[in-house]
Design an enzyme around this catalytic site. Structure first.
Site, mmCIF file in Angstrom:
data_model
loop_
_atom_site.group_PDB
_atom_site.id
_atom_site.type_symbol
_atom_site.label_atom_id
_atom_site.label_comp_id
_atom_site.label_asym_id
_atom_site.label_seq_id
_atom_site.Cartn_x
_atom_site.Cartn_y
_atom_site.Cartn_z
ATOM 1 C CB CYS A 159 37.700 45.620 37.731
ATOM 2 S SG CYS A 159 36.657 44.150 37.608
ATOM 3 C CG HIS A 292 43.405 44.323 39.744
ATOM 4 N ND1 HIS A 292 42.314 45.128 39.988
ATOM 5 C CD2 HIS A 292 42.934 43.255 39.035
ATOM 6 C CE1 HIS A 292 41.231 44.571 39.457
ATOM 7 N NE2 HIS A 292 41.580 43.442 38.874
ATOM 8 C CG HIS A 327 37.145 42.686 42.581
ATOM 9 N ND1 HIS A 327 37.172 44.057 42.415
ATOM 10 C CD2 HIS A 327 37.478 42.166 41.363
ATOM 11 C CE1 HIS A 327 37.510 44.350 41.174
ATOM 12 N NE2 HIS A 327 37.693 43.210 40.518
#
Length: 397
Positions: A159, A292, A327
């Site tokens: 990520c 995040h 995401h």
């Protein structure tokens, strides 16, 4: 060594828009991109919402000029990177130009299509569907479409992938290896990814609620985001002078767990504090943090604890734009770098959607309404599997 690296153009495609203008409109109006699966064919079609780009592969192929059988990951990459390059107004033939692109799934979407038929009949299926399976092949397809040949490479660190690609590009410019770098990342939804995250039991069956005390998990998304990084020499030649520079970056690892952040947020703290130091800034200088903020129990408490430690007494406005886009894995740092640039240029703090109950462990909460304010410095966080944590700092010129 050049002292500054500027952003001369941005490009993005996500579940909330097919270009920068559409993404801004959705961010300002509070329109999220999650919904039931429309394109992805999955056994979890009716139980797990995702944030899909609204264009079909055929429409993406028409937009990019690539063959329709191209991996969706490469189609998304080419669309966003080309928008960024066009917006920059740069003729890449005049400069040493690099393309540094991140992804985590490669051409897995086409591989899944191939094996569905191949396993039933080993004589069926087109091998063209698997030749771009690995991550680097996706980058090569987009680089060829853009005509970039000086330097092409791929970053795949889960990520944090595209955040790492961006600061690698900035380093190469500062070291006078390149003049221009299109940097960011891309990822398309795939059944393998969805099933993997579902096995980890961190997907939300409802729309995700980052940094909410009752958060249940994340929604997967897809898309691509790129920034065009340029040296001071290139910036001086541009008719439209860059308004944003990348001033700080850092990568750290807490070495805690393969898929979980350390509860005390050690890796997150290291990345943020070192990025601030690189930028020559104090915590109180940051105007906005793009979190995040995935919506999982572990990620949000780790990031929140690190922010509590580092920014104690000077908490800036903050929000998670994953509440809009889901995401997007390897693309998230690139998409959020575009959003950080927009935040500075337009003086906007984006809302953290669906936040109802702030986390009881934290003395702060993300903003829930759109804010207009002067923004000098934005921190963008990307924290990945394996403890790979990266933070970027963007500053107003």
């Amino acid at each position: 060594m050049s002292s500054r690296v500027y952003i001369s153009g941005v490009g993005v495609i996500s579940a909330i828009g097919n270009n920068v203008a559409e993404n801004i409109e959705a961010l300002v109006s509070g329109k999220a991109g999650m919904q039931g699966m429309q394109r992805l064919q999955s056994a979890h079609r009716d139980s797990l919402p995702v944030a899909e780009v609204k264009l079909s592969n055929g429409e993406l192929a028409a937009l990019t000029g690539l063959p329709v059988h191209t991996s969706r990951t490469a189609l998304l990459s080419t669309a966003a990177a080309r928008e960024a390059l066009t917006a920059s107004g740069i003729n890449i033939n005049n400069w040493r130009t690099g393309f540094i692109s991140a992804n985590s799934v490669g051409g897995m979407d086409k591989t899944e299509d191939f094996f569905e038929h191949f396993l039933k009949d080993s004589g069926s299926g087109h091998l063209r569907e698997v030749v771009n399976h690995e991550c680097g092949a996706v980058t090569e397809v987009a680089a060829d479409a853009l005509g970039i040949k000086d330097f092409v490479t791929t970053v795949s660190t889960a990520c944090s992938s595209s955040a790492n690609s961006i600061f690698l590009g900035a380093r190469l410019i500062r070291q006078n290896k390149l003049d221009v770098v299109i940097a960011g990342g891309t990822d398309a939804l795939a059944r393998f990814t969805l099933n993997g995250f579902n096995t980890l039991m961190i997907l939300d069956s409802e729309y995700c609620q980052p940094f909410d005390d009752n958060r249940r998990g994340l929604n997967l998304g897809e898309g691509a985001g790129y920034v065009v990084l340029v040296s001071e020499t290139v910036a001086q030649t541009l008719q439209k002078k860059p308004a944003v520079a990348i001033t700080g970056w850092a990568n750290a690892n807490d070495a805690h767990h393969q898929t979980a952040s350390s509860p005390d947020g050690k890796g997150n703290w290291l990345a943020m504090s070192q990025a601030l130091a690189k930028a020559g800034l104090k915590p109180g200088d940051i105007s906005y943090i793009n979190l995040h903020g995935t919506g999982t129990n572990n990620n949000d408490i780790a990031e929140g604890t690190a922010i509590k430690t580092l920014f104690e007494g000077t908490y800036p406005d903050m929000s998670s734009t994953k509440s809009f886009t889901g995401h997007t894995l390897g693309a998230s740092g690139g998409i959020e770098a575009v959003y950080a640039t927009i935040a500075i240029e337009k003086g906007i703090v984006f809302p953290n959607l669906r936040l109802q109950t702030p986390m009881k462990e934290l003395p702060f909460a993300p903003v829930t309404n759109l804010l207009y304010k002067d923004i000098q410095h934005v921190m963008s966080n990307s924290f990945g599997f394996g403890g790979n944590c990266s933070s970027l700092v963007f500053s107003k010129v």
